[in-house]
Write a protein that holds these residues in place. Structure first.
Motif, PDB file in Angstrom:
ATOM      1  N   GLY A   1      60.120   5.803 -32.465  1.00 55.50           N
ATOM      2  CA  GLY A   1      60.600   7.146 -32.775  1.00 55.50           C
ATOM      3  C   GLY A   1      59.784   7.815 -33.866  1.00 55.50           C
ATOM      4  O   GLY A   1      59.443   8.997 -33.765  1.00 55.50           O
ATOM      5  N   TRP A   2      59.458   7.063 -34.903  1.00 52.86           N
ATOM      6  CA  TRP A   2      58.635   7.617 -35.979  1.00 52.86           C
ATOM      7  C   TRP A   2      57.230   7.943 -35.488  1.00 52.86           C
ATOM      8  O   TRP A   2      56.640   8.955 -35.885  1.00 52.86           O
ATOM      9  N   ASP A   3      56.673   7.099 -34.629  1.00 47.70           N
ATOM     10  CA  ASP A   3      55.338   7.366 -34.078  1.00 47.70           C
ATOM     11  C   ASP A   3      55.351   8.641 -33.242  1.00 47.70           C
ATOM     12  O   ASP A   3      54.444   9.472 -33.347  1.00 47.70           O
ATOM     13  N   ILE A   4      56.370   8.796 -32.416  1.00 41.48           N
ATOM     14  CA  ILE A   4      56.467   9.987 -31.573  1.00 41.48           C
ATOM     15  C   ILE A   4      56.654  11.231 -32.436  1.00 41.48           C
ATOM     16  O   ILE A   4      56.017  12.269 -32.193  1.00 41.48           O
TER      17      ILE A   4
ATOM     18  N   VAL B   1      54.093  14.451 -32.551  1.00 41.57           N
ATOM     19  CA  VAL B   1      54.515  15.829 -32.286  1.00 41.57           C
ATOM     20  C   VAL B   1      54.175  16.721 -33.480  1.00 41.57           C
ATOM     21  O   VAL B   1      53.729  17.866 -33.312  1.00 41.57           O
ATOM     22  N   PHE B   2      54.339  16.215 -34.685  1.00 39.86           N
ATOM     23  CA  PHE B   2      53.979  16.970 -35.885  1.00 39.86           C
ATOM     24  C   PHE B   2      52.487  17.299 -35.885  1.00 39.86           C
ATOM     25  O   PHE B   2      52.085  18.424 -36.175  1.00 39.86           O
ATOM     26  N   CYS B   3      51.659  16.305 -35.546  1.00 38.74           N
ATOM     27  CA  CYS B   3      50.208  16.534 -35.502  1.00 38.74           C
ATOM     28  C   CYS B   3      49.854  17.570 -34.437  1.00 38.74           C
ATOM     29  O   CYS B   3      49.014  18.445 -34.669  1.00 38.74           O
ATOM     30  N   LEU B   4      50.482  17.464 -33.263  1.00 38.74           N
ATOM     31  CA  LEU B   4      50.185  18.412 -32.199  1.00 38.74           C
ATOM     32  C   LEU B   4      50.630  19.824 -32.566  1.00 38.74           C
ATOM     33  O   LEU B   4      49.965  20.801 -32.226  1.00 38.74           O
ATOM     34  N   ALA B   5      51.743  19.943 -33.279  1.00 36.80           N
ATOM     35  CA  ALA B   5      52.206  21.262 -33.710  1.00 36.80           C
ATOM     36  C   ALA B   5      51.295  21.841 -34.788  1.00 36.80           C
ATOM     37  O   ALA B   5      51.090  23.057 -34.853  1.00 36.80           O
ATOM     38  N   ALA B   6      50.708  20.976 -35.606  1.00 38.88           N
ATOM     39  CA  ALA B   6      49.837  21.438 -36.693  1.00 38.88           C
ATOM     40  C   ALA B   6      48.529  22.014 -36.169  1.00 38.88           C
ATOM     41  O   ALA B   6      47.829  22.721 -36.909  1.00 38.88           O
TER      42      ALA B   6
ATOM     43  N   GLY C   1      40.606  19.368 -32.987  1.00 38.93           N
ATOM     44  CA  GLY C   1      40.285  18.230 -32.140  1.00 38.93           C
ATOM     45  C   GLY C   1      40.808  16.933 -32.696  1.00 38.93           C
ATOM     46  O   GLY C   1      41.352  16.093 -31.961  1.00 38.93           O
ATOM     47  N   LEU C   2      40.660  16.757 -33.997  1.00 39.73           N
ATOM     48  CA  LEU C   2      41.140  15.543 -34.653  1.00 39.73           C
ATOM     49  C   LEU C   2      42.655  15.423 -34.544  1.00 39.73           C
ATOM     50  O   LEU C   2      43.184  14.345 -34.240  1.00 39.73           O
ATOM     51  N   LEU C   3      43.362  16.513 -34.753  1.00 38.74           N
ATOM     52  CA  LEU C   3      44.823  16.493 -34.670  1.00 38.74           C
ATOM     53  C   LEU C   3      45.306  16.244 -33.240  1.00 38.74           C
ATOM     54  O   LEU C   3      46.302  15.546 -33.041  1.00 38.74           O
ATOM     55  N   VAL C   4      44.601  16.778 -32.257  1.00 43.56           N
ATOM     56  CA  VAL C   4      44.984  16.542 -30.864  1.00 43.56           C
ATOM     57  C   VAL C   4      44.816  15.068 -30.513  1.00 43.56           C
ATOM     58  O   VAL C   4      45.696  14.452 -29.908  1.00 43.56           O
ATOM     59  N   VAL C   5      43.695  14.495 -30.914  1.00 43.10           N
ATOM     60  CA  VAL C   5      43.457  13.073 -30.626  1.00 43.10           C
ATOM     61  C   VAL C   5      44.461  12.197 -31.366  1.00 43.10           C
ATOM     62  O   VAL C   5      45.070  11.291 -30.782  1.00 43.10           O
ATOM     63  N   LEU C   6      44.670  12.468 -32.644  1.00 42.58           N
ATOM     64  CA  LEU C   6      45.596  11.677 -33.451  1.00 42.58           C
ATOM     65  C   LEU C   6      47.030  11.824 -32.940  1.00 42.58           C
ATOM     66  O   LEU C   6      47.744  10.824 -32.758  1.00 42.58           O
TER      67      LEU C   6
ATOM     68  N   ALA D   1      49.326   8.923 -31.032  1.00 39.37           N
ATOM     69  CA  ALA D   1      50.598   8.493 -31.622  1.00 39.37           C
ATOM     70  C   ALA D   1      51.750   8.634 -30.631  1.00 39.37           C
ATOM     71  O   ALA D   1      52.600   7.749 -30.539  1.00 39.37           O
ATOM     72  N   VAL D   2      51.768   9.723 -29.874  1.00 35.10           N
ATOM     73  CA  VAL D   2      52.839   9.920 -28.898  1.00 35.10           C
ATOM     74  C   VAL D   2      52.753   8.871 -27.792  1.00 35.10           C
ATOM     75  O   VAL D   2      53.761   8.257 -27.426  1.00 35.10           O
ATOM     76  N   VAL D   3      51.557   8.641 -27.276  1.00 36.91           N
ATOM     77  CA  VAL D   3      51.393   7.646 -26.207  1.00 36.91           C
ATOM     78  C   VAL D   3      51.765   6.257 -26.703  1.00 36.91           C
ATOM     79  O   VAL D   3      52.467   5.505 -26.020  1.00 36.91           O
ATOM     80  N   TYR D   4      51.328   5.909 -27.911  1.00 38.53           N
ATOM     81  CA  TYR D   4      51.655   4.601 -28.473  1.00 38.53           C
ATOM     82  C   TYR D   4      53.167   4.467 -28.689  1.00 38.53           C
ATOM     83  O   TYR D   4      53.750   3.427 -28.406  1.00 38.53           O
ATOM     84  N   GLY D   5      53.799   5.520 -29.188  1.00 37.58           N
ATOM     85  CA  GLY D   5      55.244   5.485 -29.402  1.00 37.58           C
ATOM     86  C   GLY D   5      56.016   5.337 -28.102  1.00 37.58           C
ATOM     87  O   GLY D   5      56.979   4.565 -28.024  1.00 37.58           O
ATOM     88  N   LEU D   6      55.601   6.042 -27.063  1.00 32.41           N
ATOM     89  CA  LEU D   6      56.269   5.923 -25.765  1.00 32.41           C
ATOM     90  C   LEU D   6      56.080   4.530 -25.173  1.00 32.41           C
ATOM     91  O   LEU D   6      57.004   3.969 -24.597  1.00 32.41           O
TER      92      LEU D   6
END
Length: 57
Positions: free
Chosen positions: A11-14, A18-23, A34-39, A43-48
């Motif tokens: 949950g924390w990873d997801i 989402v915070f990074c993608l919104a930023a 680009g860095l925020l999209v990759v990061l 994180a979302v994929v790893y969390g899922l």
């Protein structure tokens, strides 16, 4: 990071992802976006993936 269970960590990873993608919408430089999209995506994929593995235990 709070929480020690695999679902809590997932949950924390997801949430971090989402915070990074919104930023992405708030930074101006293309390399930062680009860095925020990759990061965030990683994180979302790893969390899922972690959540799916934790639920199958």
């Amino acid at each position: 990071m709070p929480g020690k269970s695999p679902l809590s960590r997932a949950g924390w990873d997801i949430m971090f992802g989402v915070f990074c993608l919104a930023a992405v919408f708030y930074v101006g430089e293309l390399w930062q976006q680009g860095l925020l999209v990759v990061l965030g995506g990683t994180a979302v994929v790893y969390g899922l993936q972690t959540a799916r593995e934790a639920r199958s235990l």
